[in-house]
Design a protein around this motif. Structure first.
Motif, PDB file in Angstrom:
ATOM      1  N   VAL A  70      -5.582  29.827  11.441  1.00 30.35           N
ATOM      2  CA  VAL A  70      -5.100  29.215  10.201  1.00 30.35           C
ATOM      3  C   VAL A  70      -6.271  28.663   9.398  1.00 30.35           C
ATOM      4  O   VAL A  70      -6.370  28.875   8.184  1.00 30.35           O
ATOM      5  N   PHE A  71      -7.193  27.979  10.097  1.00 31.10           N
ATOM      6  CA  PHE A  71      -8.260  27.320   9.344  1.00 31.10           C
ATOM      7  C   PHE A  71      -9.284  28.310   8.801  1.00 31.10           C
ATOM      8  O   PHE A  71      -9.844  28.083   7.734  1.00 31.10           O
ATOM      9  N   SER A  72      -9.500  29.415   9.514  1.00 24.45           N
ATOM     10  CA  SER A  72     -10.430  30.390   8.941  1.00 24.45           C
ATOM     11  C   SER A  72      -9.789  31.067   7.719  1.00 24.45           C
ATOM     12  O   SER A  72     -10.460  31.315   6.718  1.00 24.45           O
ATOM     13  N   GLU A  73      -8.472  31.306   7.797  1.00 28.06           N
ATOM     14  CA  GLU A  73      -7.794  31.899   6.632  1.00 28.06           C
ATOM     15  C   GLU A  73      -7.807  30.915   5.459  1.00 28.06           C
ATOM     16  O   GLU A  73      -8.011  31.304   4.309  1.00 28.06           O
ATOM     17  N   LEU A  74      -7.626  29.625   5.772  1.00 23.42           N
ATOM     18  CA  LEU A  74      -7.645  28.630   4.693  1.00 23.42           C
ATOM     19  C   LEU A  74      -9.020  28.588   4.022  1.00 23.42           C
ATOM     20  O   LEU A  74      -9.115  28.414   2.798  1.00 23.42           O
ATOM     21  N   GLY A  75     -10.080  28.774   4.808  1.00 18.34           N
ATOM     22  CA  GLY A  75     -11.423  28.806   4.234  1.00 18.34           C
ATOM     23  C   GLY A  75     -11.566  29.950   3.236  1.00 18.34           C
ATOM     24  O   GLY A  75     -12.133  29.786   2.155  1.00 18.34           O
ATOM     25  N   ARG A  76     -10.994  31.094   3.600  1.00 15.48           N
ATOM     26  CA  ARG A  76     -11.040  32.271   2.712  1.00 15.48           C
ATOM     27  C   ARG A  76     -10.249  32.005   1.434  1.00 15.48           C
ATOM     28  O   ARG A  76     -10.686  32.298   0.330  1.00 15.48           O
ATOM     29  N   LEU A  77      -9.068  31.384   1.618  1.00 10.33           N
ATOM     30  CA  LEU A  77      -8.209  31.111   0.456  1.00 10.33           C
ATOM     31  C   LEU A  77      -8.840  30.062  -0.464  1.00 10.33           C
ATOM     32  O   LEU A  77      -8.646  30.087  -1.673  1.00 10.33           O
ATOM     33  N   ARG A  78      -9.619  29.139   0.135  1.00  4.32           N
ATOM     34  CA  ARG A  78     -10.283  28.109  -0.674  1.00  4.32           C
ATOM     35  C   ARG A  78     -11.208  28.759  -1.709  1.00  4.32           C
ATOM     36  O   ARG A  78     -11.299  28.309  -2.855  1.00  4.32           O
ATOM     37  N   LEU A  79     -11.882  29.836  -1.304  1.00  3.96           N
ATOM     38  CA  LEU A  79     -12.778  30.517  -2.235  1.00  3.96           C
ATOM     39  C   LEU A  79     -11.996  31.093  -3.419  1.00  3.96           C
ATOM     40  O   LEU A  79     -12.401  30.980  -4.576  1.00  3.96           O
ATOM     41  N   LEU A  80     -10.831  31.684  -3.106  1.00  3.24           N
ATOM     42  CA  LEU A  80     -10.006  32.263  -4.176  1.00  3.24           C
ATOM     43  C   LEU A  80      -9.445  31.146  -5.069  1.00  3.24           C
ATOM     44  O   LEU A  80      -9.303  31.308  -6.288  1.00  3.24           O
ATOM     45  N   GLN A  81      -9.131  30.011  -4.433  1.00  2.00           N
ATOM     46  CA  GLN A  81      -8.588  28.872  -5.191  1.00  2.00           C
ATOM     47  C   GLN A  81      -9.650  28.358  -6.183  1.00  2.00           C
ATOM     48  O   GLN A  81      -9.362  28.077  -7.351  1.00  2.00           O
ATOM     49  N   ARG A  82     -10.912  28.302  -5.699  1.00  2.00           N
ATOM     50  CA  ARG A  82     -12.024  27.846  -6.565  1.00  2.00           C
ATOM     51  C   ARG A  82     -12.216  28.809  -7.733  1.00  2.00           C
ATOM     52  O   ARG A  82     -12.421  28.394  -8.872  1.00  2.00           O
ATOM     53  N   GLN A  83     -12.152  30.106  -7.394  1.00  2.00           N
ATOM     54  CA  GLN A  83     -12.333  31.136  -8.417  1.00  2.00           C
ATOM     55  C   GLN A  83     -11.272  30.973  -9.510  1.00  2.00           C
ATOM     56  O   GLN A  83     -11.554  31.074 -10.687  1.00  2.00           O
ATOM     57  N   ARG A  84     -10.035  30.713  -9.048  1.00  2.00           N
ATOM     58  CA  ARG A  84      -8.918  30.539  -9.990  1.00  2.00           C
ATOM     59  C   ARG A  84      -9.169  29.329 -10.879  1.00  2.00           C
ATOM     60  O   ARG A  84      -8.906  29.361 -12.077  1.00  2.00           O
ATOM     61  N   GLU A  85      -9.693  28.245 -10.277  1.00  6.60           N
ATOM     62  CA  GLU A  85     -10.012  27.035 -11.046  1.00  6.60           C
ATOM     63  C   GLU A  85     -11.092  27.334 -12.076  1.00  6.60           C
ATOM     64  O   GLU A  85     -11.018  26.887 -13.223  1.00  6.60           O
ATOM     65  N   ALA A  86     -12.105  28.119 -11.658  1.00  6.50           N
ATOM     66  CA  ALA A  86     -13.202  28.457 -12.568  1.00  6.50           C
ATOM     67  C   ALA A  86     -12.690  29.232 -13.777  1.00  6.50           C
ATOM     68  O   ALA A  86     -13.256  29.176 -14.865  1.00  6.50           O
ATOM     69  N   GLU A  87     -11.570  29.948 -13.569  1.00  4.27           N
ATOM     70  CA  GLU A  87     -10.974  30.718 -14.686  1.00  4.27           C
ATOM     71  C   GLU A  87      -9.995  29.865 -15.486  1.00  4.27           C
ATOM     72  O   GLU A  87      -9.271  30.366 -16.336  1.00  4.27           O
ATOM     73  N   GLY A  88      -9.911  28.577 -15.148  1.00  2.00           N
ATOM     74  CA  GLY A  88      -9.022  27.665 -15.879  1.00  2.00           C
ATOM     75  C   GLY A  88      -7.599  27.671 -15.356  1.00  2.00           C
ATOM     76  O   GLY A  88      -6.696  27.088 -15.964  1.00  2.00           O
ATOM     77  N   GLY A  89      -7.350  28.304 -14.219  1.00  2.00           N
ATOM     78  CA  GLY A  89      -5.993  28.334 -13.648  1.00  2.00           C
ATOM     79  C   GLY A  89      -5.867  27.418 -12.455  1.00  2.00           C
ATOM     80  O   GLY A  89      -6.744  26.591 -12.181  1.00  2.00           O
ATOM     81  N   ARG A  90      -4.740  27.561 -11.727  1.00  3.62           N
ATOM     82  CA  ARG A  90      -4.547  26.762 -10.523  1.00  3.62           C
ATOM     83  C   ARG A  90      -3.840  27.592  -9.467  1.00  3.62           C
ATOM     84  O   ARG A  90      -2.896  28.327  -9.789  1.00  3.62           O
ATOM     85  N   MET A  91      -4.300  27.512  -8.250  1.00  2.00           N
ATOM     86  CA  MET A  91      -3.627  28.172  -7.131  1.00  2.00           C
ATOM     87  C   MET A  91      -3.099  27.086  -6.203  1.00  2.00           C
ATOM     88  O   MET A  91      -3.879  26.357  -5.585  1.00  2.00           O
ATOM     89  N   VAL A  92      -1.765  26.967  -6.136  1.00  2.00           N
ATOM     90  CA  VAL A  92      -1.159  26.003  -5.217  1.00  2.00           C
ATOM     91  C   VAL A  92      -1.197  26.621  -3.826  1.00  2.00           C
ATOM     92  O   VAL A  92      -0.768  27.756  -3.629  1.00  2.00           O
ATOM     93  N   LEU A  93      -1.709  25.852  -2.859  1.00  2.00           N
ATOM     94  CA  LEU A  93      -1.845  26.362  -1.498  1.00  2.00           C
ATOM     95  C   LEU A  93      -0.882  25.612  -0.578  1.00  2.00           C
ATOM     96  O   LEU A  93      -0.945  24.388  -0.474  1.00  2.00           O
ATOM     97  N   ALA A  94       0.037  26.351   0.054  1.00  2.00           N
ATOM     98  CA  ALA A  94       1.025  25.716   0.936  1.00  2.00           C
ATOM     99  C   ALA A  94       0.860  26.244   2.353  1.00  2.00           C
ATOM    100  O   ALA A  94       0.680  27.445   2.559  1.00  2.00           O
ATOM    101  N   VAL A  95       0.913  25.348   3.340  1.00  2.00           N
ATOM    102  CA  VAL A  95       0.911  25.758   4.744  1.00  2.00           C
ATOM    103  C   VAL A  95       2.302  25.476   5.298  1.00  2.00           C
ATOM    104  O   VAL A  95       2.764  24.327   5.286  1.00  2.00           O
ATOM    105  N   ALA A  96       2.985  26.528   5.733  1.00  2.00           N
ATOM    106  CA  ALA A  96       4.348  26.409   6.257  1.00  2.00           C
ATOM    107  C   ALA A  96       4.342  26.852   7.718  1.00  2.00           C
ATOM    108  O   ALA A  96       3.297  27.197   8.268  1.00  2.00           O
TER     109      ALA A  96
END
Ligand code: SAH
Ligand code: SF4
Ligand code: F3S
Length: 465
Positions: A70-96
């Motif tokens: 889970v945590f290694s996948e979250l690390g990967r998703l964090r990069l995509l989340q940052r990229q989305r922020e850099a483009e002025g968007g937002r990626m909501v990340l949920a752990v279920a």
């Protein structure tokens, strides 16, 4: 004009939702339901996490490896989340899922960029949590076991699925096997009423399902309110579901040996739609280990149930789960497991090295088996199980099996389907056969799949002649 273009109609373009699913079939079912509950908020499924507005990681806690990834996948998703922020968007990340339930807010300590943590019983609260996450600066956590049942609040409408569908009828577990996290992550056993299950099954059939697999962590412990107001057990429920017009096949998983009652075994004898394949985890072939595991059945009980099932349905094929290296397991105990496998014969099976799970009784038990010994036992067991599976599949060669066509195959002109014994089947044929059960003469029984040819000339070929 496509649905994704920001329209002149003034309708906002859909938000993109990507769901990553790990673990058991119940998580697959839950992921579908989470997508459905978010659809009214404008979320449409996205095949990739890149650029998504929301990503849900639906997790599994059953073994250490499953939880750690889970945590290694979250690390990967964090990069995509940052990229989305850099483009002025937002990626909501949920752990279920079960890691969310087990670790709760601790996930945020290791991954503070996560917006939502929610346990499996809270999925109906997802829209409200998304709204709160949008408003709040911090993360939203929901891991209590709510008093209400999520099934009463999830949308009725199921999105059109495939030819095969899952339907959760029971959740949670009261068995407390020594090694297992499920009673803690999914909570106490709860059964949905027959009326709600039948209504959902009807909707699935109307949406194209021809095979339904009833799901539960302990599916054969299901005992719910029947249509007549009395308490029904699973055999009775399967009878009612089998009567639905258009439904061709029924399966159920996962069962516990001690809940295989006479009514359920009889259902295998006289309900043709109930497929002759059963996943019945036994875990070990040693009574000593079964007792240490708190499994509530002995080897002889399992053998008796298998005999009764084979009397009821002589062509039934069996699958199981095994754990090697549970604390205290000796070489002789392991030998008994091999002996049980030899004696019963399995068409397919899953086997695992024991993985200590925090908070479970076995985690602190004496008699830990060294890792190298666990490896050696697993290899020996898997070699035997693989050989049995290969022999079972080879035994299909020359037979004509009813195959439910599920859709196009991997190669051009191929279609794919499943045998009654859940073997994947590949054959040549038109994709229009999806949803039909067709006779297929099996030409090759490979280790993991079958291939064959249509045993009758279908109407499309006659039309072309
Ligand atoms: N409800 C099902 C299965 C639960 S988990 C049942 O009762 O059988 C699926 C399988 O994972 C189990 O059958 C068991 O074989 C395996 N498993 C569960 N906990 C484990 C652990 N701590 N280490 C290794 N395997 C485990
Ligand atoms: Fe886990 Fe045992 Fe319950 Fe299965 S029956 S879910 S192995 S505690
Ligand atoms: Fe895993 Fe939870 Fe299923 S721990 S196996 S996702 S019930």
């Amino acid at each position: 004009m496509t649905a994704t273009e920001p329209a002149a109609t003034g309708r906002p373009s859909p938000k993109r939702l990507h769901v990553i699913t790990w673990g058991c079939q119940m998580n697959v079912y839950d992921s579908g339901r989470m997508a459905e509950v978010l659809a009214p908020l404008g979320y449409a499924p996205a095949p990739q996490p890149d650029g998504a507005d929301m990503v849900i990681l639906n997790t599994c806690h059953i073994r250490e490896k499953a939880a750690e990834k889970v945590f290694s996948e979250l690390g990967r998703l964090r990069l995509l989340q940052r990229q989305r922020e850099a483009e002025g968007g937002r990626m909501v990340l949920a752990v279920a899922g079960c890691v969310a339930q087990a670790e709760g807010a601790e996930i945020l300590a290791r991954a503070p960029f996560v917006d939502i943590v929610l346990g499996p019983q809270s999925y109906h609260r997802l829209p409200e949590m998304v709204a709160r996450a949008a408003r709040a600066g911090g993360a939203v956590v929901e891991t209590a076991f709510p008093a209400e049942s999520k099934f009463d609040f999830l949308p009725e409408q199921r999105s059109p699925g495939g030819v095969t569908a899952f339907l959760t009828i029971q959740e949670g577990c009261d068995k407390f096997c020594s090694f297992c996290v499920v009673p803690y992550t999914r909570g106490a056993e709860a059964s949905r009423p027959a009326g709600a299950i039948l209504a959902e099954a009807r909707r699935l059939v109307a949406a194209g399902a021809r095979e339904i697999t009833l799901l539960g962590q302990n599916v054969n412990a299901w005992h719910g309110e029947g249509l007549d107001g009395r308490t029904w057990r699973l055999g009775r429920l399967i009878r009612a579901i089998a009567a639905l017009p258009g439904l061709l096949r029924i399966r159920y998983t996962t069962s516990h040996p001690s809940d295989m009652d006479a009514e359920l075994i009889a259902a295998h004898a006289d309900i043709p739609a109930l497929m002759p394949f059963l996943h019945l985890p036994v875990q070990s072939g040693s009574d000593r280990v079964l007792a240490a595991m708190n499994r509530r059945h002995a080897v002889a009980d399992f053998r008796r149930i298998v005999d009764a099932l084979r009397r009821a349905r002589p062509d039934i094929a069996l699958s199981s789960d095994f754990i090697v290296g549970h604390p205290g397991e000796t070489a002789a105990d392991f030998g008994d497991t091999l002996g049980l496998v030899e004696a019963v014969g399995f068409a397919q099976a899953f086997s695992f090295k024991y993985s200590p799970r925090p908070g479970t009784p076995a985690a602190g038990a004496p008699g830990a088996v060294p890792e190298a010994e666990k490896d050696a036992r697993l290899q020996a067991l898997q070699a035997l199980l693989r050989a049995q599976q290969a022999a079972f599949n080879r035994g299909m060669e020359g037979l004509t099996l009813p195959v439910l066509v599920t859709g196009p195959g991997r190669r051009f002109g191929q279609i794919a389907g499943r045998s009654p014994y859940l073997q994947p089947v590949h054959l040549l044929g038109p994709a229009t056969l999806a949803g039909a059960v067709v006779p297929v003469k099996i030409a090759a029984g490979n280790p993991n799949s079958l291939s064959g040819i249509l045993a009758t000339t279908p109407a499309w070929e006659l039309a072309c002649a």
